[in-house]
Design a protein around this motif. Structure first.
Motif, PDB file in Angstrom:
ATOM      1  N   VAL A 121       0.918  -1.050  -0.039  1.00  0.00           N
ATOM      2  CA  VAL A 121       0.001  -0.001   0.027  1.00  0.00           C
ATOM      3  C   VAL A 121       0.822   1.180  -0.073  1.00  0.00           C
ATOM      4  N   TYR A 122       2.160   1.137  -0.148  1.00  0.00           N
ATOM      5  CA  TYR A 122       2.993   2.372  -0.424  1.00  0.00           C
ATOM      6  C   TYR A 122       2.817   3.205  -1.379  1.00  0.00           C
ATOM      7  N   ASN A 123       2.967   4.475  -1.333  1.00  0.00           N
ATOM      8  CA  ASN A 123       2.894   5.311  -2.088  1.00  0.00           C
ATOM      9  C   ASN A 123       4.412   6.038  -2.679  1.00  0.00           C
ATOM     10  N   ALA A 124       4.840   6.590  -3.590  1.00  0.00           N
ATOM     11  CA  ALA A 124       6.174   7.033  -4.002  1.00  0.00           C
ATOM     12  C   ALA A 124       6.078   7.962  -4.934  1.00  0.00           C
ATOM     13  N   ILE A 125       6.802   9.038  -4.941  1.00  0.00           N
ATOM     14  CA  ILE A 125       6.930  10.125  -5.961  1.00  0.00           C
ATOM     15  C   ILE A 125       8.293  10.294  -6.301  1.00  0.00           C
ATOM     16  N   TYR A 126       8.533  10.357  -7.572  1.00  0.00           N
ATOM     17  CA  TYR A 126      10.026  10.216  -7.981  1.00  0.00           C
ATOM     18  C   TYR A 126       9.857  11.453  -8.889  1.00  0.00           C
ATOM     19  N   LEU A 127      10.866  12.330  -9.010  1.00  0.00           N
ATOM     20  CA  LEU A 127      10.787  13.863  -9.725  1.00  0.00           C
ATOM     21  C   LEU A 127      12.047  13.983 -10.069  1.00  0.00           C
ATOM     22  N   LYS A 128      12.282  14.935 -10.975  1.00  0.00           N
ATOM     23  CA  LYS A 128      13.350  15.599 -11.492  1.00  0.00           C
ATOM     24  C   LYS A 128      13.275  17.158 -11.475  1.00  0.00           C
ATOM     25  N   GLY A 129      14.111  17.837 -10.828  1.00  0.00           N
ATOM     26  CA  GLY A 129      13.751  19.224 -10.799  1.00  0.00           C
ATOM     27  C   GLY A 129      15.099  19.574 -11.615  1.00  0.00           C
ATOM     28  N   ASP A 130      14.930  20.864 -12.387  1.00  0.00           N
ATOM     29  CA  ASP A 130      16.037  21.215 -13.185  1.00  0.00           C
ATOM     30  C   ASP A 130      17.432  21.725 -12.405  1.00  0.00           C
ATOM     31  N   VAL A 131      17.230  21.988 -11.222  1.00  0.00           N
ATOM     32  CA  VAL A 131      18.360  22.188 -10.368  1.00  0.00           C
ATOM     33  C   VAL A 131      18.928  21.234  -9.695  1.00  0.00           C
ATOM     34  N   LEU A 132      18.020  20.722  -8.910  1.00  0.00           N
ATOM     35  CA  LEU A 132      18.094  19.495  -7.691  1.00  0.00           C
ATOM     36  C   LEU A 132      18.620  18.242  -8.504  1.00  0.00           C
ATOM     37  N   GLY A 133      18.179  17.970  -9.799  1.00  0.00           N
ATOM     38  CA  GLY A 133      18.449  16.538 -10.186  1.00  0.00           C
ATOM     39  C   GLY A 133      17.349  15.662  -9.721  1.00  0.00           C
ATOM     40  N   ASP A 134      17.499  14.415  -9.668  1.00  0.00           N
ATOM     41  CA  ASP A 134      16.385  13.354  -9.240  1.00  0.00           C
ATOM     42  C   ASP A 134      16.164  13.086  -7.748  1.00  0.00           C
ATOM     43  N   THR A 135      14.948  12.865  -7.303  1.00  0.00           N
ATOM     44  CA  THR A 135      15.024  12.822  -5.855  1.00  0.00           C
ATOM     45  C   THR A 135      13.409  11.680  -5.891  1.00  0.00           C
ATOM     46  N   LEU A 136      13.353  11.243  -4.620  1.00  0.00           N
ATOM     47  CA  LEU A 136      12.222  10.257  -4.445  1.00  0.00           C
ATOM     48  C   LEU A 136      11.565  10.623  -2.928  1.00  0.00           C
ATOM     49  N   TYR A 137      10.482  10.428  -3.088  1.00  0.00           N
ATOM     50  CA  TYR A 137       9.810  10.272  -1.732  1.00  0.00           C
ATOM     51  C   TYR A 137       8.989   9.058  -1.487  1.00  0.00           C
ATOM     52  N   TYR A 138       9.046   8.529  -0.586  1.00  0.00           N
ATOM     53  CA  TYR A 138       8.366   7.127  -0.177  1.00  0.00           C
ATOM     54  C   TYR A 138       7.653   7.264   1.062  1.00  0.00           C
ATOM     55  N   GLY A 139       6.471   6.672   1.193  1.00  0.00           N
ATOM     56  CA  GLY A 139       5.792   6.389   2.544  1.00  0.00           C
ATOM     57  C   GLY A 139       4.352   5.649   2.266  1.00  0.00           C
ATOM     58  N   GLN A 140       3.713   5.505   3.360  1.00  0.00           N
ATOM     59  CA  GLN A 140       2.320   5.091   3.284  1.00  0.00           C
ATOM     60  C   GLN A 140       1.330   5.841   2.775  1.00  0.00           C
ATOM     61  N   GLY A 141       0.748   5.578   1.637  1.00  0.00           N
ATOM     62  CA  GLY A 141      -0.025   6.524   0.936  1.00  0.00           C
ATOM     63  C   GLY A 141      -1.471   6.628   1.419  1.00  0.00           C
ATOM     64  N   ALA A 142      -1.892   5.906   2.270  1.00  0.00           N
ATOM     65  CA  ALA A 142      -3.138   6.108   2.853  1.00  0.00           C
ATOM     66  C   ALA A 142      -3.393   5.598   4.218  1.00  0.00           C
ATOM     67  N   ASP A 202      24.576  21.802  -7.647  1.00  0.00           N
ATOM     68  CA  ASP A 202      23.296  22.174  -8.050  1.00  0.00           C
ATOM     69  C   ASP A 202      22.345  21.372  -7.021  1.00  0.00           C
ATOM     70  N   ALA A 203      22.394  20.294  -6.426  1.00  0.00           N
ATOM     71  CA  ALA A 203      21.631  19.803  -5.264  1.00  0.00           C
ATOM     72  C   ALA A 203      21.688  20.811  -4.193  1.00  0.00           C
ATOM     73  N   THR A 204      22.804  21.331  -3.813  1.00  0.00           N
ATOM     74  CA  THR A 204      23.101  22.155  -2.721  1.00  0.00           C
ATOM     75  C   THR A 204      22.328  23.449  -3.045  1.00  0.00           C
ATOM     76  N   ALA A 205      22.587  23.988  -4.256  1.00  0.00           N
ATOM     77  CA  ALA A 205      21.764  25.225  -4.655  1.00  0.00           C
ATOM     78  C   ALA A 205      20.251  25.115  -4.401  1.00  0.00           C
ATOM     79  N   SER A 206      19.885  23.913  -4.876  1.00  0.00           N
ATOM     80  CA  SER A 206      18.389  23.919  -4.789  1.00  0.00           C
ATOM     81  C   SER A 206      17.999  24.229  -3.354  1.00  0.00           C
ATOM     82  N   ALA A 207      18.748  23.499  -2.275  1.00  0.00           N
ATOM     83  CA  ALA A 207      18.326  23.723  -0.869  1.00  0.00           C
ATOM     84  C   ALA A 207      18.543  25.049  -0.344  1.00  0.00           C
TER      85      ALA A 207
END
Lengths: 431, 431
Positions: A281-302, B305-310
């Motif tokens: 039942v877990y949820n996760a969001i994987y996203l790319k930011g143009d400054v940040l690079g890629d990142t993931l957030y994971y946890g119970q979705g409901a 870049d990751a540091t800049a995002s923060a």
């Protein structure tokens, strides 16, 4: 220490969870916030209902207006669900100048713009962290922590029920109906599971995330949505052999100077990708930011507690707004991409998995291949397991990238071939 | 639209990254914040230095006081690093009533309390998102999004350099020195890598996270710290066979009514755990909240870049504070667990992996086992690969849970056995 009086509308699972969590950690929150959080009133449908979390009888009312209109109530928390009375409640509270916290994704998805306008007008803020991805503070992340980024790509596993069903089918070889029954037995699916399994619930959520990332409100009907009813254990088996898992995946893609893609459909995800390992039942969001690079957030979705955690985070923000008189510090919704628009699904370019039930006779694969060739879609690989008996055989094709419009056309043509029954297409996401 | 004038102290990698990111996304941030962010001045060590990101000559100064004392500067961003001048800069800015954003974990770790006191006194806030875990907004999550939770357990892969080195050793069979050289060649490690490989950098970070989670400031010397110099390719190979990866792992555990454990050491992590798959220069934080359940945050832990995002996220918060006159809305640090204390490492109960280089003669394993038995430590499994020639053999033992004090005693006794050379212990984290 200042006290914030909270009126909660809705004494069901989520309402009970919030009351219990505040009992448990209210003192901790007060010491962190320097604000006392007091549940002053709770509106319920019936005073007599048996509840897992006991609610103090003297706080109960069956008339939500008693809360919204009470000048002593500083903050309204809407946890009743639905989109009719809930809309009335939230609008009335905002118009009365009271900040509102809600966990209601459908309300947001369908009536977000109207609610934000009311919030803007009265200066009372609207918080909705719990509407997406349960305990993962993705709304706060998109609006605040990642504010310095263009979110170029976002992928979300946003419906715990579907993810549980697909995980059961994958791990225990269950059929769809059996997995749905198991989800119902464990309390992860409603008696009528269609909002979940047809993808609507998740589509509402990806629409909210797309709106926050790109600054224009994305209505549910603009989100191309497909559920998971057509996914079979064979598909999961084929996908496994090909190196993939199948997930109900929300996608928000924003190429430069192109319309934004906002979709919700099942997709093959490479096993090596971190989203493939998000099970149950877990949820996760994987996203790319143009400054940040890629990142993931994971946890119970409901679930009661993960949702309560998100509601508590919003209550804290609203309480700090009241304390510091900064109700519009982070506004409910800030339009910031004036010309944002959603692209048509036909123009999206995807790769595809195709499962075919074909007559076991010479030339069938050739017919399929030439139909695909006509649509200018090329085959990347074919999987036809040995040992299939009888006159029908199952086979799986992996297809190279092509526009959705071409794929739809090819699929229709393949469906008309006499030797082919039930062609099923699932998209492939290679990130 | 209101303008916030930013003075940046430090024109190196991070400073250049922030200037570049603001150039790229400053307009987007302004439309999201309704505040214009203007880099008004940049203090550098030398005006003549060649820089990857060009800085406008008319904004440069070599005297940081010109920024801190300039009444037109609204916000000071300290990106010079170090703990002496940087401390002076941050204190001077706070005392002048200017909010400060810093990326300086060492400064925070060693002088946090002093800086927070100065912030408290002048009412100017101090933001430090970029000090831990690069682009992952973990500071905001702990202080805001997860505020309704007791964080009962937190595990962090917080040093990208060590994680890169261990990943290289694991995947490419490199020795430690070779992997360090590779990290240096790719720009992930300093010429003197000791702050990273001896665990100090990561210890500072886990100390900051523990402080935020538990509300009392954890000084670096209170964090039991071990680096990764003693980890060999053999250990990674043994761990792999036993079903584990080795990670430099920060740990914050808070059992009820017990002191808090705050440690940083290499640990065997089961391959099935999500942290085991965090490779390369990535960071991740896995935590359990008493309301929320378990959750994971993953992203690039360092780099320009990751540091800049923060830093941009912090600049946005500070800008909103200035706009809404709410500088103390989320305070730099809020003590909230008056009697918090750190437990002694001796009292921590862990499981252990032991690598021994022993003489290949009868009775040696028996000697080791009886030494362990005397310390009341029992063996879970033994791995002695076949095909080892010569008079020495390598073997690995997995030990059941025992207090650190017992393990230390046993390790000392094993080291004294004539038949054993170089016993090496690595802890095992089973979550």
């Amino acid at each position: 220490m200042q006290t914030v009086n909270i009126g909660i509308i809705g004494g069901g699972t989520v309402g009970g969870g919030v009351v219990r969590a505040l009992r448990r950690n209210g003192a901790l929150m007060a010491s962190r916030l320097d604000v006392r959080l007091r549940v002053a009133r709770i509106a319920v449908r019936s005073r007599r209902k048996k509840r897992a979390v006991k609610l103090p009888a003297d706080l109960l009312t069956t008339d939500w207006r008693e809360i919204v209109e009470d000048p002593k109530i500083d903050l309204v928390v809407e946890l009743m669900g639905g989109t009719t009375t809930a809309k009335e409640v939230v609008l009335a509270a905002l118009r009365a100048g009271k900040p509102v916290v809600t966990a209601n994704k459908a309300l947001l998805a369908f009536h977000g713009e109207k609610l934000f306008a009311a919030s803007e007008k009265s200066g009372a803020n609207l918080y909705y962290e719990a509407s997406v991805a349960g305990g993962i503070p993705i709304i706060k992340l998109l609006r605040e922590g990642l504010i310095g980024n263009h979110v170029t790509e976002l992928y979300g596993i946003l419906n715990g029920t579907c993810n549980f069903i697909l995980t059961q089918m994958q791990e225990n070889g269950m059929g769809f109906d059996e997995a749905v029954a198991e989800a119902q037995a464990q309390g992860f699916a409603e008696a009528d599971p269609s909002m979940d399994v047809d993808g609507h619930d998740a589509a509402h959520k990806v629409g909210i995330l797309a709106s926050l990332a790109h600054g224009f409100w994305v209505k549910p009907k603009r989100v191309f949505t497909e559920g998971i009813r057509h996914v079979t254990p064979q598909d999961l088996e084929f996908a496994d052999q090909l190196g993939y898992r199948i997930k109900l995946l929300g996608t928000v893609k924003a190429a430069k100077d192109a319309p934004v893609q906002v979709t919700m459909y099942p997709a093959l995800v490479p096993k090596s990708h971190v989203l493939a390992s998000v099970g149950g039942v877990y949820n996760a969001i994987y996203l790319k930011g143009d400054v940040l690079g890629d990142t993931l957030y994971y946890g119970q979705g409901a679930g009661q507690d993960a949702t309560a955690s998100a509601v508590l985070g919003d209550i804290a923000d609203a309480a700090l707004d009241l304390k510091h008189d900064s109700p519009e510090r982070v506004r409910a919704f800030t339009p910031h991409e004036a010309n944002g628009e959603i692209g048509a699904i036909d123009d999206v370019v995807n790769s595809y998995y195709l499962r075919l039930n074909v007559l076991d006779r010479p030339g069938v694969l050739n017919q399929v291949a030439s139909t695909l060739a006509k649509a200018r879609i090329s085959i990347a690989s074919v999987l036809q397991p040995e040992g299939q008996e009888g006159k029908n055989v199952l086979l799986a094709l992996m297809l190279h990238a092509a526009p959705e419009a071409s794929m739809a056309k090819a699929l229709k043509a393949i469906g008309k071939l006499a030797a082919v029954k039930k062609p099923t297409m699932i998209r492939v996401e290679n990130f």
